[in-house]
Design a protein around this motif. Sequence first.
Motif, PDB file in Angstrom:
ATOM      1  N   ALA A 234       5.430   9.354   0.798  1.00  0.00           N
ATOM      2  CA  ALA A 234       5.503   7.785   0.971  1.00  0.00           C
ATOM      3  C   ALA A 234       4.804   7.284   2.006  1.00  0.00           C
ATOM      4  O   ALA A 234       4.293   6.232   1.905  1.00  0.00           O
ATOM      5  CB  ALA A 234       7.044   7.549   1.174  1.00  0.00           C
ATOM      6  N   ALA A 235       5.003   7.974   3.252  1.00  0.00           N
ATOM      7  CA  ALA A 235       4.104   7.390   4.410  1.00  0.00           C
ATOM      8  C   ALA A 235       2.663   7.246   4.360  1.00  0.00           C
ATOM      9  O   ALA A 235       1.940   6.289   4.659  1.00  0.00           O
ATOM     10  CB  ALA A 235       4.397   8.112   5.827  1.00  0.00           C
ATOM     11  N   ARG A 236       2.127   8.248   3.431  1.00  0.00           N
ATOM     12  CA  ARG A 236       0.695   8.111   3.077  1.00  0.00           C
ATOM     13  C   ARG A 236       0.496   7.184   2.152  1.00  0.00           C
ATOM     14  O   ARG A 236      -0.554   6.282   2.529  1.00  0.00           O
ATOM     15  CB  ARG A 236       0.235   9.818   2.701  1.00  0.00           C
ATOM     16  N   VAL A 237       1.155   6.744   1.278  1.00  0.00           N
ATOM     17  CA  VAL A 237       0.857   5.648   0.216  1.00  0.00           C
ATOM     18  C   VAL A 237       0.944   4.319   1.032  1.00  0.00           C
ATOM     19  O   VAL A 237       0.277   3.606   0.841  1.00  0.00           O
ATOM     20  CB  VAL A 237       2.053   5.784  -0.876  1.00  0.00           C
TER      21      VAL A 237
ATOM     22  N   TYR B 194       0.162  10.465  -2.565  1.00  0.00           N
ATOM     23  CA  TYR B 194       1.483  10.789  -2.482  1.00  0.00           C
ATOM     24  C   TYR B 194       1.736  12.418  -2.754  1.00  0.00           C
ATOM     25  O   TYR B 194       2.671  12.912  -2.310  1.00  0.00           O
ATOM     26  CB  TYR B 194       2.328  10.210  -3.648  1.00  0.00           C
ATOM     27  N   CYS B 195       0.680  13.013  -3.568  1.00  0.00           N
ATOM     28  CA  CYS B 195       0.792  14.434  -3.958  1.00  0.00           C
ATOM     29  C   CYS B 195       0.559  15.367  -2.633  1.00  0.00           C
ATOM     30  O   CYS B 195       0.628  16.339  -2.481  1.00  0.00           O
ATOM     31  CB  CYS B 195      -0.086  14.849  -5.305  1.00  0.00           C
ATOM     32  N   GLY B 196      -0.775  14.704  -1.814  1.00  0.00           N
ATOM     33  CA  GLY B 196      -1.093  15.368  -0.711  1.00  0.00           C
ATOM     34  C   GLY B 196      -1.798  14.540   0.276  1.00  0.00           C
ATOM     35  O   GLY B 196      -2.206  13.622  -0.134  1.00  0.00           O
ATOM     36  N   GLY B 197      -2.537  14.826   1.207  1.00  0.00           N
ATOM     37  CA  GLY B 197      -3.077  14.289   2.271  1.00  0.00           C
ATOM     38  C   GLY B 197      -4.490  14.089   2.056  1.00  0.00           C
ATOM     39  O   GLY B 197      -5.123  14.564   0.846  1.00  0.00           O
ATOM     40  N   VAL B 198      -5.093  12.944   2.457  1.00  0.00           N
ATOM     41  CA  VAL B 198      -6.450  12.633   2.080  1.00  0.00           C
ATOM     42  C   VAL B 198      -7.309  12.752   3.219  1.00  0.00           C
ATOM     43  O   VAL B 198      -7.119  11.978   4.439  1.00  0.00           O
ATOM     44  CB  VAL B 198      -6.573  11.167   1.579  1.00  0.00           C
ATOM     45  N   ALA B 199      -8.332  13.543   3.410  1.00  0.00           N
ATOM     46  CA  ALA B 199      -9.184  13.935   4.455  1.00  0.00           C
ATOM     47  C   ALA B 199     -10.276  13.192   4.229  1.00  0.00           C
ATOM     48  O   ALA B 199     -11.112  13.430   3.166  1.00  0.00           O
ATOM     49  CB  ALA B 199      -9.225  15.498   4.762  1.00  0.00           C
ATOM     50  N   ARG B 200     -11.035  12.810   5.617  1.00  0.00           N
ATOM     51  CA  ARG B 200     -12.278  12.199   5.688  1.00  0.00           C
ATOM     52  C   ARG B 200     -13.137  13.543   6.167  1.00  0.00           C
ATOM     53  O   ARG B 200     -13.012  13.597   7.153  1.00  0.00           O
ATOM     54  CB  ARG B 200     -12.529  10.898   6.483  1.00  0.00           C
ATOM     55  N   VAL B 201     -14.412  13.405   5.343  1.00  0.00           N
ATOM     56  CA  VAL B 201     -15.378  14.595   5.793  1.00  0.00           C
ATOM     57  C   VAL B 201     -16.772  13.765   6.382  1.00  0.00           C
ATOM     58  O   VAL B 201     -17.364  13.317   5.571  1.00  0.00           O
ATOM     59  CB  VAL B 201     -15.750  15.794   4.776  1.00  0.00           C
TER      60      VAL B 201
ATOM     61  N   PRO C  34      10.221  11.910  -7.782  1.00  0.00           N
ATOM     62  CA  PRO C  34      11.280  12.468  -6.764  1.00  0.00           C
ATOM     63  C   PRO C  34      12.057  11.703  -5.765  1.00  0.00           C
ATOM     64  O   PRO C  34      12.987  12.115  -5.351  1.00  0.00           O
ATOM     65  CB  PRO C  34      10.272  13.725  -6.140  1.00  0.00           C
ATOM     66  N   LEU C  35      11.482  10.486  -5.651  1.00  0.00           N
ATOM     67  CA  LEU C  35      12.206   9.410  -4.588  1.00  0.00           C
ATOM     68  C   LEU C  35      13.451   9.024  -5.506  1.00  0.00           C
ATOM     69  O   LEU C  35      13.565   9.035  -6.619  1.00  0.00           O
ATOM     70  CB  LEU C  35      11.286   8.360  -4.317  1.00  0.00           C
TER      71      LEU C  35
ATOM     72  N   LEU D 225       3.463  -2.676  -7.501  1.00  0.00           N
ATOM     73  CA  LEU D 225       4.962  -2.670  -7.676  1.00  0.00           C
ATOM     74  C   LEU D 225       5.500  -1.929  -8.960  1.00  0.00           C
ATOM     75  O   LEU D 225       6.388  -1.173  -8.857  1.00  0.00           O
ATOM     76  CB  LEU D 225       5.406  -4.312  -7.686  1.00  0.00           C
ATOM     77  N   SER D 226       4.903  -2.206 -10.192  1.00  0.00           N
ATOM     78  CA  SER D 226       5.226  -1.693 -11.216  1.00  0.00           C
ATOM     79  C   SER D 226       5.031   0.016 -11.221  1.00  0.00           C
ATOM     80  O   SER D 226       5.606   0.674 -11.933  1.00  0.00           O
ATOM     81  CB  SER D 226       4.734  -2.284 -12.588  1.00  0.00           C
ATOM     82  N   GLU D 227       3.791   0.146 -10.937  1.00  0.00           N
ATOM     83  CA  GLU D 227       3.215   1.552 -10.855  1.00  0.00           C
ATOM     84  C   GLU D 227       4.266   2.632  -9.970  1.00  0.00           C
ATOM     85  O   GLU D 227       4.732   3.519 -10.499  1.00  0.00           O
ATOM     86  CB  GLU D 227       1.867   1.814 -10.401  1.00  0.00           C
ATOM     87  N   ILE D 228       4.333   1.934  -8.667  1.00  0.00           N
ATOM     88  CA  ILE D 228       5.193   2.867  -7.847  1.00  0.00           C
ATOM     89  C   ILE D 228       6.872   2.685  -8.297  1.00  0.00           C
ATOM     90  O   ILE D 228       7.504   3.792  -8.282  1.00  0.00           O
ATOM     91  CB  ILE D 228       4.932   2.316  -6.520  1.00  0.00           C
TER      92      ILE D 228
END
Length: 295
Positions: free
Chosen positions: A145-148, A192-199, A253-254, A241-244
């Motif tokens: 949720a914090a990442r989103v 939401y499924c995992g982190g996003v890293a910048r290379v 899971p929320l 709004l509708s997607e989440i």
Amino acid sequence: MPGPLVTIGVPTHNRRAMLARAVESALVQTHRELEVIVFDNASTDGTAELARELCARDERLRYVRHESNIGPEANMDGAFRAGSGEYVMLVADDDWIDPDYVERCLAALRERPELSVAAGRPRYLRDGAEVDYGAPIELLQKSGAARVRAYFARVDDNAPFYGLARREAVLAQPPMRRVLGFDWLWVAGLAYCGGVARVADTAISRELGGASQSTAQNVRTSGLPRRHAKVPHLVIAWQVLSEIGWRSPVYAPLSRRRRLGLALRCALSVPGRNLRHVAFHLAPAAVQRRWHARR
């Protein structure tokens, strides 16, 4: 024989003049254990002949053609889900990637199992010269949720859409819908499924003024109502709004309260960062004319 570790999809529609550059950039990767699949959305400009010529040169290349136009969203969705690679990414038909793009992004994903996506730096070009454009995005917060929330607080050019992703994270997403901002919804689900890293030490090159040169062009390409181009951030806010809030199974899971709260916060951040743009398009035509005259 084991299948390829990485699948690169190249969605295309009537871009024969640029397609070879995109495909070649995928095939010359320093990481060789990959397959490349061109997804042709019913092109009529000789793309099929070019793609078959390219396939004859490299057995790692495949060509899939839709006989009728299924829309850019569905074509991209199919390209994401095709193939057998444990990792998957897209290269737009007018973009190209550095030779070490896959190698470096793959290394980041293997070193950090908590990541869903690793994306190289976007290099934006206008008339061959690099220009400063877009906002760097890296989402490494502990909770989905914090990442989103962090993503919607700063999303602009959406470079992570063309990053290398884990297949399990891709398959967890619902099919892309024909809506404005579909790529924002897609990356939010991956985040939401995992982190996003910048290379930062490898890049994907993108020409400004290309396939997604304006909101109006995106609306026409997707066959959406023209009014969506007038207030795009309000339209996207509703889709967020509708997607989440209730559409996507990713956020199941929320609890209901936390899910709706996350949806509302993210939706409000979309027009909130663009209030001036929204206010202009909501103003009467006479006010808009006076604003143009002053400028």
